[in-house]
Write a protein that holds these residues in place. Structure first.
Motif, PDB file in Angstrom:
ATOM      1  N   ILE A 164       0.853  -1.199   0.000  1.00  0.00           N
ATOM      2  CA  ILE A 164       0.000   0.000   0.000  1.00  0.00           C
ATOM      3  C   ILE A 164       0.884   1.242   0.000  1.00  0.00           C
ATOM      4  O   ILE A 164       0.620   2.203  -0.716  1.00  0.00           O
ATOM      5  CB  ILE A 164      -0.958  -0.001   1.205  1.00  0.00           C
ATOM      6  N   ILE A 165       1.934   1.219   0.781  1.00  0.00           N
ATOM      7  CA  ILE A 165       2.853   2.348   0.867  1.00  0.00           C
ATOM      8  C   ILE A 165       3.665   2.490  -0.411  1.00  0.00           C
ATOM      9  O   ILE A 165       3.906   3.594  -0.888  1.00  0.00           O
ATOM     10  CB  ILE A 165       3.799   2.203   2.085  1.00  0.00           C
ATOM     11  N   ASN A 166       4.101   1.369  -0.974  1.00  0.00           N
ATOM     12  CA  ASN A 166       4.829   1.410  -2.244  1.00  0.00           C
ATOM     13  C   ASN A 166       4.550   0.143  -3.049  1.00  0.00           C
ATOM     14  O   ASN A 166       5.197  -0.887  -2.844  1.00  0.00           O
ATOM     15  CB  ASN A 166       6.325   1.567  -2.024  1.00  0.00           C
ATOM     16  N   PRO A 167       3.586   0.226  -3.977  1.00  0.00           N
ATOM     17  CA  PRO A 167       3.234  -0.952  -4.768  1.00  0.00           C
ATOM     18  C   PRO A 167       4.293  -1.331  -5.803  1.00  0.00           C
ATOM     19  O   PRO A 167       4.164  -2.361  -6.463  1.00  0.00           O
ATOM     20  CB  PRO A 167       1.930  -0.538  -5.454  1.00  0.00           C
ATOM     21  N   PHE A 168       5.324  -0.522  -5.943  1.00  0.00           N
ATOM     22  CA  PHE A 168       6.353  -0.783  -6.951  1.00  0.00           C
ATOM     23  C   PHE A 168       7.569  -1.504  -6.377  1.00  0.00           C
ATOM     24  O   PHE A 168       8.492  -1.853  -7.105  1.00  0.00           O
ATOM     25  CB  PHE A 168       6.754   0.517  -7.649  1.00  0.00           C
ATOM     26  N   ASP A 169       7.592  -1.711  -5.059  1.00  0.00           N
ATOM     27  CA  ASP A 169       8.628  -2.546  -4.450  1.00  0.00           C
ATOM     28  C   ASP A 169       8.249  -4.007  -4.677  1.00  0.00           C
ATOM     29  O   ASP A 169       7.070  -4.332  -4.820  1.00  0.00           O
ATOM     30  CB  ASP A 169       8.722  -2.291  -2.940  1.00  0.00           C
ATOM     31  N   GLU A 170       9.224  -4.864  -4.673  1.00  0.00           N
ATOM     32  CA  GLU A 170       8.922  -6.292  -4.835  1.00  0.00           C
ATOM     33  C   GLU A 170       8.302  -6.802  -3.547  1.00  0.00           C
ATOM     34  O   GLU A 170       8.944  -6.842  -2.499  1.00  0.00           O
ATOM     35  CB  GLU A 170      10.193  -7.057  -5.171  1.00  0.00           C
ATOM     36  N   THR A 171       7.029  -7.147  -3.649  1.00  0.00           N
ATOM     37  CA  THR A 171       6.287  -7.589  -2.482  1.00  0.00           C
ATOM     38  C   THR A 171       5.486  -8.830  -2.832  1.00  0.00           C
ATOM     39  O   THR A 171       4.907  -8.915  -3.907  1.00  0.00           O
ATOM     40  CB  THR A 171       5.310  -6.478  -2.011  1.00  0.00           C
ATOM     41  N   GLU A 172       5.443  -9.763  -1.935  1.00  0.00           N
ATOM     42  CA  GLU A 172       4.654 -10.985  -2.110  1.00  0.00           C
ATOM     43  C   GLU A 172       3.320 -10.804  -1.398  1.00  0.00           C
ATOM     44  O   GLU A 172       3.251 -10.272  -0.291  1.00  0.00           O
ATOM     45  CB  GLU A 172       5.391 -12.187  -1.505  1.00  0.00           C
ATOM     46  N   VAL A 173       2.246 -11.249  -2.070  1.00  0.00           N
ATOM     47  CA  VAL A 173       0.913 -11.226  -1.478  1.00  0.00           C
ATOM     48  C   VAL A 173       0.399 -12.656  -1.514  1.00  0.00           C
ATOM     49  O   VAL A 173       0.539 -13.352  -2.525  1.00  0.00           O
ATOM     50  CB  VAL A 173      -0.035 -10.291  -2.271  1.00  0.00           C
ATOM     51  N   ALA A 174      -0.218 -13.114  -0.427  1.00  0.00           N
ATOM     52  CA  ALA A 174      -0.664 -14.509  -0.332  1.00  0.00           C
ATOM     53  C   ALA A 174      -1.755 -14.830  -1.352  1.00  0.00           C
ATOM     54  O   ALA A 174      -1.768 -15.911  -1.939  1.00  0.00           O
ATOM     55  CB  ALA A 174      -1.156 -14.795   1.081  1.00  0.00           C
ATOM     56  N   ASN A 175      -2.664 -13.908  -1.588  1.00  0.00           N
ATOM     57  CA  ASN A 175      -3.768 -14.121  -2.511  1.00  0.00           C
ATOM     58  C   ASN A 175      -3.255 -14.044  -3.956  1.00  0.00           C
ATOM     59  O   ASN A 175      -2.645 -13.056  -4.354  1.00  0.00           O
ATOM     60  CB  ASN A 175      -4.840 -13.057  -2.244  1.00  0.00           C
ATOM     61  N   VAL A 176      -3.535 -15.075  -4.754  1.00  0.00           N
ATOM     62  CA  VAL A 176      -3.023 -15.160  -6.123  1.00  0.00           C
ATOM     63  C   VAL A 176      -3.585 -14.033  -6.991  1.00  0.00           C
ATOM     64  O   VAL A 176      -2.845 -13.422  -7.778  1.00  0.00           O
ATOM     65  CB  VAL A 176      -3.364 -16.538  -6.744  1.00  0.00           C
ATOM     66  N   VAL A 177      -4.876 -13.737  -6.864  1.00  0.00           N
ATOM     67  CA  VAL A 177      -5.498 -12.678  -7.667  1.00  0.00           C
ATOM     68  C   VAL A 177      -4.858 -11.328  -7.339  1.00  0.00           C
ATOM     69  O   VAL A 177      -4.523 -10.553  -8.244  1.00  0.00           O
ATOM     70  CB  VAL A 177      -7.032 -12.629  -7.437  1.00  0.00           C
ATOM     71  N   LEU A 178      -4.669 -11.058  -6.052  1.00  0.00           N
ATOM     72  CA  LEU A 178      -4.034  -9.802  -5.639  1.00  0.00           C
ATOM     73  C   LEU A 178      -2.583  -9.750  -6.131  1.00  0.00           C
ATOM     74  O   LEU A 178      -2.106  -8.698  -6.539  1.00  0.00           O
ATOM     75  CB  LEU A 178      -4.081  -9.634  -4.124  1.00  0.00           C
ATOM     76  N   GLN A 179      -1.888 -10.880  -6.081  1.00  0.00           N
ATOM     77  CA  GLN A 179      -0.499 -10.922  -6.544  1.00  0.00           C
ATOM     78  C   GLN A 179      -0.421 -10.598  -8.034  1.00  0.00           C
ATOM     79  O   GLN A 179       0.454  -9.859  -8.469  1.00  0.00           O
ATOM     80  CB  GLN A 179       0.119 -12.298  -6.268  1.00  0.00           C
ATOM     81  N   GLU A 180      -1.384 -11.114  -8.810  1.00  0.00           N
ATOM     82  CA  GLU A 180      -1.408 -10.812 -10.245  1.00  0.00           C
ATOM     83  C   GLU A 180      -1.678  -9.328 -10.491  1.00  0.00           C
ATOM     84  O   GLU A 180      -1.033  -8.708 -11.337  1.00  0.00           O
ATOM     85  CB  GLU A 180      -2.464 -11.671 -10.952  1.00  0.00           C
ATOM     86  N   GLU A 181      -2.640  -8.767  -9.749  1.00  0.00           N
ATOM     87  CA  GLU A 181      -2.942  -7.339  -9.887  1.00  0.00           C
ATOM     88  C   GLU A 181      -1.716  -6.507  -9.528  1.00  0.00           C
ATOM     89  O   GLU A 181      -1.383  -5.544 -10.222  1.00  0.00           O
ATOM     90  CB  GLU A 181      -4.130  -6.937  -9.004  1.00  0.00           C
TER      91      GLU A 181
END
Length: 159
Positions: free
Chosen positions: A56-73
């Motif tokens: 949320i603070i920086n969506p352009f950093d490499e971040t992993e999200v548990a939810n696959v749909v959110l990770q794709e977005e």
């Protein structure tokens, strides 16, 4: 800050440095600051313990999200160069722009929950303040109108 006051370092309180303080006063100020600190910790515990996802603070950093749909977005969003330019205006402005919820609804829904939580208290307090001011003005107008009306009636009855 409490330690600074105990050492008579008043950089956070410039007006205090202009007056002479006795030890009793400094002790009282320290107690008030401790009470204020404890009150803030209690009052804002939910905010202080809030776990804000780093994307949320920086969506352009490499971040992993548990939810696959959110990770794709997030992956799609982070590769858009034109969005990086818009992000420079700040993360609040970034998430609240019109195109983000259309293209990235999952991310936007989560981000907005965090962003809206903070100003909502201010908006509620401000609304109550405006209504209170309006009611006060109306009461004054009614008092003035009634007082003027009675004065006219009393004046007519004397004649």
């Amino acid at each position: 800050m409490k330690q600074n006051i105990s050492r008579r370092e008043f950089s956070q309180f410039p007006n205090l440095s202009q007056v002479e303080c006795i030890d009793e006063d400094i002790h009282t100020y320290s107690q008030h600051l401790s009470a204020l600190h404890d009150d803030f910790k209690t009052r804002f515990e939910d905010i202080l313990t809030m776990d804000i996802p780093p994307w949320i603070i920086n969506p352009f950093d490499e971040t992993e999200v548990a939810n696959v749909v959110l990770q794709e977005e997030l992956l799609e969003l982070s590769t858009k160069e034109e969005l990086k330019v818009k992000f420079r205006k700040g993360y609040q402005t970034f998430w609240l722009q019109a195109e983000i919820p259309e293209k990235y609804p999952g991310l936007c829904e989560i981000a907005r929950k965090f962003l809206i939580a903070f100003p909502s208290s201010y908006l509620v307090e401000r609304s109550f303040s405006v209504v209170t001011n309006l009611l006060t003005k109306k009461k004054e107008q009614i008092k003035h109108h009634r007082a003027g009306g009675f004065a006219v009636i009393a004046h007519k009855n004397k004649a």
